[in-house]
Design an enzyme around this catalytic site. Structure first.
Site, PDB file in Angstrom:
ATOM      1  N   ASP A 180       0.811  -1.221   0.000  1.00 18.61           N
ATOM      2  CA  ASP A 180       0.000   0.000   0.000  1.00 18.61           C
ATOM      3  C   ASP A 180       0.843   1.270   0.000  1.00 18.61           C
ATOM      4  OD1 ASP A 180      -2.284  -1.448  -0.089  1.00 18.61           O
ATOM      5  OD2 ASP A 180      -2.774  -1.282   2.027  1.00 18.61           O
ATOM      6  N   TYR A 206      -9.979  -0.248   2.904  1.00 15.98           N
ATOM      7  CA  TYR A 206      -9.486  -0.114   4.282  1.00 15.98           C
ATOM      8  C   TYR A 206      -9.144   1.325   4.640  1.00 15.98           C
ATOM      9  CZ  TYR A 206      -8.849  -4.452   6.900  1.00 15.98           C
ATOM     10  OH  TYR A 206      -9.051  -5.555   7.670  1.00 15.98           O
TER      11      TYR A 206
END
Length: 694
Positions: free
Chosen positions: A310, A394
């Site tokens: 990420d 998320y």
């Protein structure tokens, strides 16, 4: 950050992020250089400040010369996605380095997600037909999450090393406000970022898959009825906060902290110093969360391609939220804005990207003298510097806490949505690699593995050059003459002197932690070198079979601790360009050089921590916060307890419950209604802090 249109190079700090004017100018210079050298059309991947070298920063802090202000840029030349690294000297207004890299791919940026997602949903007839045949009335009811691809099938996924590929997880949306993750669709289109074309469409199903139509929502307009028994809880600071802000420099209590912000790491902590006995003592030179890997346990194709980096693949900075006063942060708040750049080289601002506030942190110390029954108690507060980033499904809240007792804590708050797929017919109601969170909806098991880069400077004016890292354990002595009762244990401390053996793993059975110590300065009483200790949590490391693509790519997550000698080039533990890259390099490769990490080498500490998420039904339709993190605590750094000088105070806004809302009767019901009126008046009154006198 302190965002302005211009930066005064004569008064600004060398670590201040680029201004809007500087971003514009950098883009102009890059375009002119590319045109002059016949490079063809270019596309901006990232634009940011190139931090001065450590030596240059230390010289500047010592009052010597100001380092040149340089921007670092990554370009691509569509349709290729190989990065071109460019340095632009803003003082000289010139491109000083222009380097094309082969065999690696530039990161995926926001523009890519939006462009490719739009094409998949609006312009791809094969995708539209699949949705129509499935019974979806309009593509307005379809959403897509774009994921960087984990190249588990090397011969297929990396056939062309110039292509950035994104896989799309598709969902149905019953209304504009509906939670898409309750309605996963069975198809996974694979898209080329540069050409904006669909390469193939994968499907885990054979035959007609089910349609998960039942809604499970969390939006306030779709959830109800809500609780009615919550009374106001106001955080008021009538005299304002105890911190001050000068540009990007924060002063609070005895802490001096500088912050920065990058497209990749998001929030960066610089130059952490603590005022002690009349002088500023350095603790941290630079700290950031430098990488994270999110591997999934799903083995069924095509979902086996889920392993996101990420930070390296996407960048936390560009995905950072604009925070909301009174919701994300409470009390007297100071916000810092951030500037990023889009694919055209244009700046865009993230308002309220970083939140600064103080909060109550409970009792910092207390003791009651049993002979006199005299109590001494001190209540603590802490300074909070925080950001929140949304990465597709998320949310990650990154928090740095600074305490009045000299401690530093880092905490990540994980929330948001679990990524869902349609249940396989073979799974029934008990899927092997995940949890059924709704009818025909599975949330796969997965991990969130973070790596912090900690460049410590424990009372070292040279930025940590003379520091040593050691491993400390509690060791039980064998029974015998020196341990006749079998209860004796000692502290075992071992210096780490070679990076090739620095890879260490958390061991809670030995109370293992690591010290970053300064042998040149010893404590007045203990005689031991002053230090800060890294207190890890008992967290799991990477779950993947050795030798697999997952284990090779995320090799940084196979140890809890790595230590390397300082290098300007070694910044990211998962490698500079992890996207679709099997041979990412990074810290697990660097340590194979076997360099010394003894005093004089300026050791850098890399700490891996994280969560293994065995999903619960309670994590759906939105996930309650899970936390992971670590502590940095002084060990012999201070002469005594540094919180000893906190004043004796009492918060006069605190009331007995009976004073606020009426006494509770024997059956648990609230007392007379007048108690409610008096209680609300007390809650709304401004609190004050009074000093306790003898």
């Amino acid at each position: 950050m302190a965002v302005s249109d211009t930066v005064d190079s004569a008064t600004s700090h060398p670590l201040d992020p680029l201004s809007a004017v500087e971003i514009h100018r950098v883009a102009e210079l890059c375009r002119a250089y590319a045109e002059q050298h016949g490079c063809g059309p270019i596309r901006f991947n990232t634009i940011g400040l190139k931090e001065p070298t450590k030596a240059a920063l230390l010289a500047f802090e010592a009052g010597k010369s100001r380092p040149p202000r340089v921007a670092e840029v990554v370009l691509t030349q569509p349709p290729k996605s190989n990065p071109i690294e460019v340095d632009v000297d803003l003082g000289a207004e010139a491109v000083t380095s222009f380097q094309k890299l082969d065999g690696v791919l530039a990161s995926v940026i926001l523009d890519d997600f939006f462009d490719v997602g739009e094409i998949a949903l609006k312009s791809a007839p094969e995708v539209i037909k699949l949705c129509t045949d499935f019974g979806i009335p309009s593509m307005d009811h379809v959403a897509i999450d774009c994921w960087p691809m984990h190249p588990v099938q090397i011969e297929n996924d990396l056939a062309d090393s110039t292509q950035r590929r994104i896989m799309g997880l598709m969902y149905y949306r019953s209304t504009d406000l509906d939670n898409i993750y309750a309605h996963p669709l069975p198809w996974v289109p694979i898209m080329d970022v540069s050409t904006k074309k669909i390469i193939q469409i994968d499907c885990a199903w054979k035959g007609q898959p089910p349609f998960a139509k039942q809604d499970f929502n969390y939006h306030h307009k779709l959830v109800g009825p809500t609780r009615t028994d919550i009374k106001p809880l106001n955080i008021l600071q009538p005299e304002g906060p105890s911190f001050s802000v000068e540009g990007n420099l924060i002063k609070w209590q005895k802490w001096h902290i500088r912050i920065g912000f990058t497209w990749r790491e998001g929030l960066v902590i610089y130059n952490v110093n603590y005022e002690d006995e009349g002088r500023l003592r350095p603790i941290l030179f630079r700290a950031s969360i430098a990488e994270m890997a999110v591997p999934y346990a799903e083995s069924q194709e095509p979902f086996h391609r889920r392993l996101a980096f990420d930070i390296g693949d996407l960048g936390l900075g560009v995905l950072t939220n604009s925070l909301e006063l009174g919701c994300d942060c409470l009390g007297s708040i100071h916000y810092f804005d951030a500037l990023m750049a889009n694919s055209k080289g244009e700046p865009f601002e993230i308002k309220k990207a970083v939140c600064l506030h103080e909060e109550d942190a409970g009792i910092v110390w207390k003791h009651t003298e049993l002979r006199t029954m005299h109590p001494e108690s001190r209540r603590s507060r802490r300074l909070v510097i925080s950001t929140m980033a949304t990465v597709a499904n998320y949310e990650y809240g990154f928090n740095w806490y600074f305490g009045q007792d000299g401690t530093i804590e880092h905490e990540v708050k994980l929330t948001g949505e679990v990524s869902t797929t349609l249940a396989s017919p073979a799974d029934g109601t008990n899927p092997k690699h995940g949890t059924m969170v709704a009818p025909n909806v599975v949330a796969a098991y997965h991990q969130h593995l973070f790596c912090a880069r900690l460049d410590m400077a424990v009372d070292d004016p040279e930025g940590g050059k003379g520091l040593v890292v050691s491993e400390v354990e509690a060791e039980l002595l064998p029974a015998g003459k020196d341990n006749p009762w079998g209860n004796a244990f000692v502290k075992k401390e071992t210096d780490l002197v070679d990076e090739s053996t620095s890879g260490r793993i958390v061991d809670c059975l030995k109370a293992r932690f690591w010290k970053i110590k300064n042998p040149a300065v010893c404590h007045e009483y203990s005689g031991h070198p002053i230090a800060y200790k890294l207190m890890p949590a008992n967290t799991q490391l990477l779950l993947a079979q050795p030798g697999t693509t997952t284990a090779v790519r995320a090799s940084f997550a196979t140890k809890s601790l790595w230590v390397t000698p300082y290098s300007e080039e070694e910044r990211f533990p998962g490698g500079n360009y992890p996207l679709q890259n099997v041979d990412t390099g990074g810290v697990a490769e660097w340590v194979k050089q076997g360099r010394s990490i003894a005093a004089g080498t300026d050791p850098v500490v890399w700490h891996v921590y994280g969560a293994t998420h065995l999903v619960r039904p309670e994590d759906f339709p939105v996930m309650p916060v899970e936390t992971v993190g670590f502590h940095l605590k002084p060990v012999g750094f201070f002469k005594h307890n540094p919180a000893l000088d906190l004043p004796r105070t009492i918060n006069t806004a605190s009331k007995l419950a009976s004073q606020c809302c009426g006494a509770l009767s024997a059956n648990g019901q609230n007392g007379h209604a007048s108690g409610h009126a008096n209680g609300h008046a007390a809650i709304l009154a401004e609190p004050r802090v009074a000093t306790i006198e003898e």
